[in-house]
Write a protein that holds these residues in place. Structure first.
Motif, PDB file in Angstrom:
ATOM      1  N   VAL A 119     -11.081   2.196  13.055  1.00 22.93           N
ATOM      2  CA  VAL A 119     -10.335   1.788  11.858  1.00 22.93           C
ATOM      3  C   VAL A 119     -10.312   2.933  10.844  1.00 22.93           C
ATOM      4  CG1 VAL A 119     -10.340   0.223   9.860  1.00 22.93           C
ATOM      5  CG2 VAL A 119     -10.680  -0.691  12.155  1.00 22.93           C
ATOM      6  N   ARG A 120     -11.449   3.593  10.692  1.00 20.75           N
ATOM      7  CA  ARG A 120     -11.489   4.746   9.778  1.00 20.75           C
ATOM      8  C   ARG A 120     -10.533   5.842  10.253  1.00 20.75           C
ATOM      9  NH1 ARG A 120     -14.522   4.657   5.789  1.00 20.75           N
ATOM     10  NH2 ARG A 120     -16.425   3.467   5.661  1.00 20.75           N
ATOM     11  N   GLU A 121     -10.640   6.182  11.535  1.00 19.03           N
ATOM     12  CA  GLU A 121      -9.833   7.273  12.090  1.00 19.03           C
ATOM     13  C   GLU A 121      -8.338   6.993  12.002  1.00 19.03           C
ATOM     14  OE1 GLU A 121      -8.699   8.823  16.542  1.00 19.03           O
ATOM     15  OE2 GLU A 121     -10.721   8.030  16.234  1.00 19.03           O
ATOM     16  N   LEU A 122      -7.925   5.781  12.351  1.00 25.17           N
ATOM     17  CA  LEU A 122      -6.509   5.464  12.475  1.00 25.17           C
ATOM     18  C   LEU A 122      -5.853   4.964  11.191  1.00 25.17           C
ATOM     19  CD1 LEU A 122      -6.561   3.677  15.938  1.00 25.17           C
ATOM     20  CD2 LEU A 122      -6.017   6.070  15.436  1.00 25.17           C
ATOM     21  N   LEU A 123      -6.654   4.448  10.261  1.00 25.28           N
ATOM     22  CA  LEU A 123      -6.050   3.859   9.069  1.00 25.28           C
ATOM     23  C   LEU A 123      -6.670   4.375   7.775  1.00 25.28           C
ATOM     24  CD1 LEU A 123      -3.952   1.738   8.133  1.00 25.28           C
ATOM     25  CD2 LEU A 123      -5.837   0.102   8.085  1.00 25.28           C
ATOM     26  N   VAL A 124      -7.947   4.140   7.587  1.00 29.09           N
ATOM     27  CA  VAL A 124      -8.588   4.421   6.304  1.00 29.09           C
ATOM     28  C   VAL A 124      -8.492   5.900   5.936  1.00 29.09           C
ATOM     29  CG1 VAL A 124     -10.784   4.364   5.051  1.00 29.09           C
ATOM     30  CG2 VAL A 124     -10.109   2.427   6.488  1.00 29.09           C
ATOM     31  N   ASP A 125      -8.833   6.774   6.861  1.00 26.70           N
ATOM     32  CA  ASP A 125      -8.880   8.200   6.551  1.00 26.70           C
ATOM     33  C   ASP A 125      -7.508   8.848   6.412  1.00 26.70           C
ATOM     34  OD1 ASP A 125     -11.618   7.985   6.542  1.00 26.70           O
ATOM     35  OD2 ASP A 125     -11.903   8.927   8.493  1.00 26.70           O
ATOM     36  N   VAL A 126      -6.448   8.199   6.843  1.00 27.91           N
ATOM     37  CA  VAL A 126      -5.112   8.795   6.710  1.00 27.91           C
ATOM     38  C   VAL A 126      -4.427   8.389   5.412  1.00 27.91           C
ATOM     39  CG1 VAL A 126      -4.810   8.989   9.207  1.00 27.91           C
ATOM     40  CG2 VAL A 126      -3.887   7.011   8.014  1.00 27.91           C
ATOM     41  N   LEU A 127      -5.001   7.430   4.695  1.00 28.42           N
ATOM     42  CA  LEU A 127      -4.420   6.975   3.431  1.00 28.42           C
ATOM     43  C   LEU A 127      -5.237   7.509   2.256  1.00 28.42           C
ATOM     44  CD1 LEU A 127      -3.779   3.216   4.345  1.00 28.42           C
ATOM     45  CD2 LEU A 127      -2.137   5.105   4.404  1.00 28.42           C
ATOM     46  N   THR A 128      -4.551   7.776   1.157  1.00 29.54           N
ATOM     47  CA  THR A 128      -5.255   8.135  -0.071  1.00 29.54           C
ATOM     48  C   THR A 128      -5.913   6.866  -0.619  1.00 29.54           C
ATOM     49  OG1 THR A 128      -3.409   7.639  -1.543  1.00 29.54           O
ATOM     50  CG2 THR A 128      -3.502   9.897  -0.617  1.00 29.54           C
ATOM     51  N   PRO A 129      -6.892   7.008  -1.497  1.00 33.43           N
ATOM     52  CA  PRO A 129      -7.493   5.808  -2.094  1.00 33.43           C
ATOM     53  C   PRO A 129      -6.452   4.911  -2.774  1.00 33.43           C
ATOM     54  CG  PRO A 129      -8.877   7.707  -2.557  1.00 33.43           C
ATOM     55  CD  PRO A 129      -7.620   8.231  -1.906  1.00 33.43           C
ATOM     56  N   GLU A 130      -5.450   5.506  -3.401  1.00 36.27           N
ATOM     57  CA  GLU A 130      -4.394   4.725  -4.059  1.00 36.27           C
ATOM     58  C   GLU A 130      -3.554   3.963  -3.032  1.00 36.27           C
ATOM     59  OE1 GLU A 130      -4.841   8.111  -4.600  1.00 36.27           O
ATOM     60  OE2 GLU A 130      -5.980   7.814  -6.459  1.00 36.27           O
ATOM     61  N   GLN A 131      -3.211   4.626  -1.932  1.00 34.56           N
ATOM     62  CA  GLN A 131      -2.448   3.957  -0.874  1.00 34.56           C
ATOM     63  C   GLN A 131      -3.247   2.826  -0.257  1.00 34.56           C
ATOM     64  OE1 GLN A 131      -1.759   7.500   1.444  1.00 34.56           O
ATOM     65  NE2 GLN A 131       0.422   7.538   0.931  1.00 34.56           N
ATOM     66  N   LEU A 132      -4.525   3.078  -0.014  1.00 34.71           N
ATOM     67  CA  LEU A 132      -5.387   2.053   0.569  1.00 34.71           C
ATOM     68  C   LEU A 132      -5.479   0.840  -0.352  1.00 34.71           C
ATOM     69  CD1 LEU A 132      -7.068   1.624   3.117  1.00 34.71           C
ATOM     70  CD2 LEU A 132      -9.027   2.581   1.886  1.00 34.71           C
ATOM     71  N   ARG A 133      -5.631   1.084  -1.646  1.00 34.39           N
ATOM     72  CA  ARG A 133      -5.689   0.001  -2.621  1.00 34.39           C
ATOM     73  C   ARG A 133      -4.366  -0.769  -2.649  1.00 34.39           C
ATOM     74  NH1 ARG A 133      -8.820   2.371  -5.611  1.00 34.39           N
ATOM     75  NH2 ARG A 133      -7.368   3.825  -6.564  1.00 34.39           N
ATOM     76  N   ALA A 134      -3.240  -0.054  -2.600  1.00 31.27           N
ATOM     77  CA  ALA A 134      -1.922  -0.704  -2.614  1.00 31.27           C
ATOM     78  C   ALA A 134      -1.719  -1.557  -1.361  1.00 31.27           C
ATOM     79  CB  ALA A 134      -0.808   0.342  -2.742  1.00 31.27           C
ATOM     80  N   VAL A 135      -2.142  -1.038  -0.205  1.00 31.36           N
ATOM     81  CA  VAL A 135      -2.038  -1.804   1.033  1.00 31.36           C
ATOM     82  C   VAL A 135      -2.888  -3.070   0.939  1.00 31.36           C
ATOM     83  CG1 VAL A 135      -2.653  -1.805   3.498  1.00 31.36           C
ATOM     84  CG2 VAL A 135      -1.405   0.123   2.529  1.00 31.36           C
ATOM     85  N   ALA A 136      -4.132  -2.906   0.503  1.00 29.18           N
ATOM     86  CA  ALA A 136      -5.033  -4.056   0.393  1.00 29.18           C
ATOM     87  C   ALA A 136      -4.496  -5.086  -0.596  1.00 29.18           C
ATOM     88  CB  ALA A 136      -6.433  -3.598  -0.013  1.00 29.18           C
ATOM     89  N   ASP A 137      -4.020  -4.632  -1.746  1.00 25.47           N
ATOM     90  CA  ASP A 137      -3.493  -5.555  -2.762  1.00 25.47           C
ATOM     91  C   ASP A 137      -2.225  -6.253  -2.270  1.00 25.47           C
ATOM     92  OD1 ASP A 137      -5.552  -4.799  -4.452  1.00 25.47           O
ATOM     93  OD2 ASP A 137      -4.286  -3.512  -5.721  1.00 25.47           O
ATOM     94  N   GLY A 138      -1.299  -5.469  -1.748  1.00 26.54           N
ATOM     95  CA  GLY A 138      -0.020  -6.041  -1.314  1.00 26.54           C
ATOM     96  C   GLY A 138      -0.157  -6.992  -0.144  1.00 26.54           C
ATOM     97  N   LEU A 139      -0.857  -6.560   0.890  1.00 29.08           N
ATOM     98  CA  LEU A 139      -1.025  -7.426   2.059  1.00 29.08           C
ATOM     99  C   LEU A 139      -1.948  -8.598   1.745  1.00 29.08           C
ATOM    100  CD1 LEU A 139      -1.188  -4.834   4.966  1.00 29.08           C
ATOM    101  CD2 LEU A 139       0.760  -6.196   4.188  1.00 29.08           C
TER     102      LEU A 139
END
Length: 157
Positions: A119-139
Motif C-alpha cells: 500500500v505504501r509503495e503503490l499508493l501512499v508514497d506516490v501521493l503528496t501529503p495534500e493529495q493523500l488528505r484530499a483522497v481520504a477526505d473525498g472518498l
C-alpha cells in the motif's frame, strides 16, 4: 443529468483503474505470501478488529461490502484452511458468527507487513501529503454518503 465532464470522467477513470490495479497486486501478493485472496484477507482483518474476534455473518458481509452468499463461500474456504470457525448463537439459532482462529490470526500477522509495504509503495508514497488528505477526505465522504443512503443500486459505467 447527462454526461460526466472531462475532469469528472478523468477522476472516475483514475479511481476505477487504481482500485482494479491495487486490488490485483494485493491479491497476487497475498496469495504468494499467505495463501489467501484479498477478500479473504479483508475478512480476517475485520474479524481480528472485532470484539472477541468474531462477527455475525450478516455484519461481516456489510463490512466487506459483499453478498451474504459470497461471504458464506469465503468463510467456508477459510474454515477448511483452519483460519476461521463458525459458531451459532444460543439465543438466536438463525444467527451464525464467524470467529477468527489462532491460525487465522497468525496468518494475518504474517501477511500484514507485506500488505502495508505494498500500500505504501503503490499508493501512499506516490501521493503528496495534500493529495493523500484530499483522497481520504473525498472518498471518506463519498463512502459515508453511500453507507448512510442505504442505496445499493446500480453503478455508473
Amino acid at each position: 443529468m447527462g454526461r460526466l465532464s472531462t475532469e469528472e470522467q478523468r477522476a472516475w477513470t483514475a479511481l476505477r483503474t487504481t482500485y482494479a490495479l491495487l486490488h490485483q497486486r494485493m491479491d497476487h501478493r497475498l496469495k504468494r505470501d499467505a495463501g489467501v485472496s484479498h477478500l479473504q484477507y479483508e475478512i480476517l482483518a475485520r474479524l481480528a478488529a472485532a470484539p472477541e474476534r468474531e462477527l455475525r455473518m450478516t455484519e461481516l458481509a456489510c463490512a466487506v461490502v459483499g453478498s451474504k452468499s459470497g461471504v458464506t463461500y469465503q468463510i467456508g474456504q477459510l474454515e477448511q484452511a483452519g483460519l476461521v470457525r463458525r459458531r451459532t448463537c444460543p439465543s438466536d439459532v438463525r444467527a451464525v458468527y464467524a470467529v477468527l482462529t489462532e491460525e487465522g490470526s497468525a496468518r494475518l500477522d504474517r501477511a500484514a507487513p507485506g500488505q502495508v509495504d505494498l500500500v505504501r509503495e503503490l499508493l501512499v508514497d506516490v501521493l503528496t501529503p495534500e493529495q493523500l488528505r484530499a483522497v481520504a477526505d473525498g472518498l471518506g465522504e463519498a463512502n459515508r454518503r453511500m453507507r448512510d443512503s442505504g442505496d445499493h443500486g446500480g453503478s455508473p459505467g
